[in-house]
Design an enzyme around this catalytic site. Structure first.
Site, short mmCIF file in Angstrom:
data_model
loop_
_atom_site.label_atom_id
_atom_site.label_comp_id
_atom_site.label_asym_id
_atom_site.label_seq_id
_atom_site.Cartn_x
_atom_site.Cartn_y
_atom_site.Cartn_z
N CYS A 394 0.82 -1.22 0.00
CA CYS A 394 0.00 0.00 0.00
C CYS A 394 0.85 1.26 0.00
O CYS A 394 0.44 2.29 0.54
CB CYS A 394 -0.96 0.02 1.19
N ASN A 395 2.03 1.18 -0.60
CA ASN A 395 2.93 2.33 -0.65
C ASN A 395 3.53 2.40 -2.06
O ASN A 395 4.68 2.05 -2.28
CB ASN A 395 4.03 2.17 0.40
#
Length: 472
Positions: A394-395
């Site tokens: 999620c980055n």
């Protein structure tokens, strides 16, 4: 003089042995399920482990009392309200946050949503994000964009995944006439483990920016003293700190910035008064304004129990333990070579691990120096009952830096389709996305990390074809 040096070395060695013994005893007493199931858990950035005493104390609390929905004066409601407020007080004490409101949320993402939804973005406002943000922070740009505000990203350096200080300083110095400027960044990367200096908080505020600090990855192992550093908004995830309960976080809001958050709607529990025939309402003047509906009054008391457990162990002690174990893993992995001399593993981030948490991000290579897909590494680890994590975490910003994905490539990809995923992007751009993440925590033992290192060594001198057979 030599005798003095020898005594100091002996003392240091003795301290290290005592330190190791303490955590081994803690593991046996509070986390026996890990050893009982012969499981090596190395995903503490994903979620922390819960201690046995946390479960026992919370269970006793539930079994020994009768609780009712808050927002009433009856005895069961009052008891629930009191324990919730005790937990709120404990959170503020833990972070030394006497100048803040504590708003309980479903998770850190819920806390970030409040800021995104309620911050006064407009055509005259500016949002500055760090390229190392979690997607729950990145998503705030959509609120800004929806109100025609401008947003930009400050870059991180390819070499060490740290902030490009010159570029960030330039970004903070622009748009001096903008109204309502918000700078959002993580105290610690959820992927690389790099701790971004908290000095940026005061520096940004001195240039007229409000600061949102994502402390979800930082708080589990490092002291956050909100009298020393005073961001305007701080987001916390409790299960990242002590494992149980999940589904709870908080937003800490500086009291003198509370007025900035303009709530666009209201719900049960968030108003002091509402009417239908006049379509009017008065919002609650404090944290209750943002705690929509019935709060999780049965689990919130467990937050106090969890924080007291962390205090009993000691955050400084946890920090030393995690830093030591992560440095050991880093040093061991960087030495691993195939018979050809090619390295087995590439670890992203700074070589000096002094300001890095317990997280390592890496890619694996076979004996032909071909990149091993991270899915294959995870599948092989699964067979050994080793829990690691793989993907983009999620980055996307950090992953784009690590895999050298350009702005032009991303623009071209997104402009040619309405749906997609990282597999489609890999196939289209012919570039890898994702990596393997290993993270240690307060329940990790040296035996755990040695088991992982033995697993990595088992992949030495093998080609991708041989590894495919191992995953079958």
């Amino acid at each position: 003089m030599l005798t003095g040096l020898f005594q100091r070395k002996t003392s240091t060695s003795s301290d290290a042995l005592a330190h190791d013994a303490y955590f081994n005893q803690l593991r046996n007493r509070e986390y026996p399920h890990l050893s009982a199931q012969n499981h090596v858990y190395l995903d503490y950035t994903g979620g922390n482990m819960y201690a046995q005493q946390q479960l026992k104390k919370h269970n006793m609390l539930l079994r020994g009392n009768v609780f009712g929905n808050p927002h009433s004066t009856n005895p069961t409601s009052q008891l629930a309200t009191q324990l919730v407020e005790d937990a709120r007080k404990k959170v503020l004490e833990f972070f030394n946050a006497e100048d803040y409101y504590c708003i309980f949320t479903p998770n850190a993402s819920g806390a970030l949503k409040i800021v995104g939804e309620c911050y006064p973005f407009s055509e005259a406002s500016q949002l500055l994000l760090l390229a190392d943000n979690h997607n729950s922070v990145n998503g705030i740009r959509e609120y800004c964009r929806g109100k025609n505000g401008a947003f930009t990203y400050a870059t991180i350096q390819y070499e060490d995944l740290q902030i490009d200080a010159t570029q960030l300083d330039q970004e903070l110095s622009t748009d001096t006439d903008a109204k309502h400027k918000l700078f959002a960044y993580p105290a610690q990367s959820n992927v690389s483990g790099v701790k971004h200096t908290l000095d940026w908080i005061k520096r940004a505020q001195s240039k007229g920016w409000d600061v949102l600090l994502d402390a979800a990855a930082f708080a589990p192992t490092t002291t956050l003293d909100l009298t020393k550093y005073q961001p305007d908004f701080v987001t916390i995830s409790f299960y990242k700190i002590f494992g149980y309960p999940t589904g709870l976080g908080c937003l800490l809001v500086k009291k003198d910035k509370f007025h900035l958050l303009k709530k666009p709607w209201f719900a049960g529990g968030t108003v002091t008064l509402a009417a239908v025939r006049s379509a009017s309402h008065f919002l609650a003047p404090n944290h209750e304004r943002f705690e929509n509906g019935t709060i999780n009054y049965l689990d919130i008391p467990a937050i106090k129990i969890g924080l007291e457990f962390i205090e009993e162990v000691g955050l400084n002690r946890i920090n030393e333990r995690v830093t030591s174990l992560a440095k050991y893993v880093y040093e061991q992995l960087t030495e691993l070579r195939h018979d050809t001399g090619a390295p087995q593993v590439r670890i992203f981030g700074p070589k000096d691990r002094s300001n890095v948490g317990g997280t390592l991000i890496m890619t694996f290579f076979d004996s032909d120096n071909a990149l091993i897909p991270f899915e294959a590494v995870e599948q092989l680890a699964n067979k050994k009952r080793i829990s690691i994590r793989s993907g983009c975490f999620c980055n996307p910003g950090l992953d784009e830096v690590n895999n050298c994905v350009s702005n032009q490539e991303l623009a071209r990809y997104f402009s040619t389709r309405t749906q997609g995923d990282y597999r489609d992007m890999i196939a289209t751009l012919k570039k890898m996305r994702g990596a393997t993440r290993v993270s240690v925590g307060l329940a990790t033992t040296k035996k755990d990390v040695d088991t992982f290192l033995s697993f990595v060594r088992s992949l030495q001198n093998k080609t991708i074809n041989a590894l495919d057979n191992m995953t079958a």
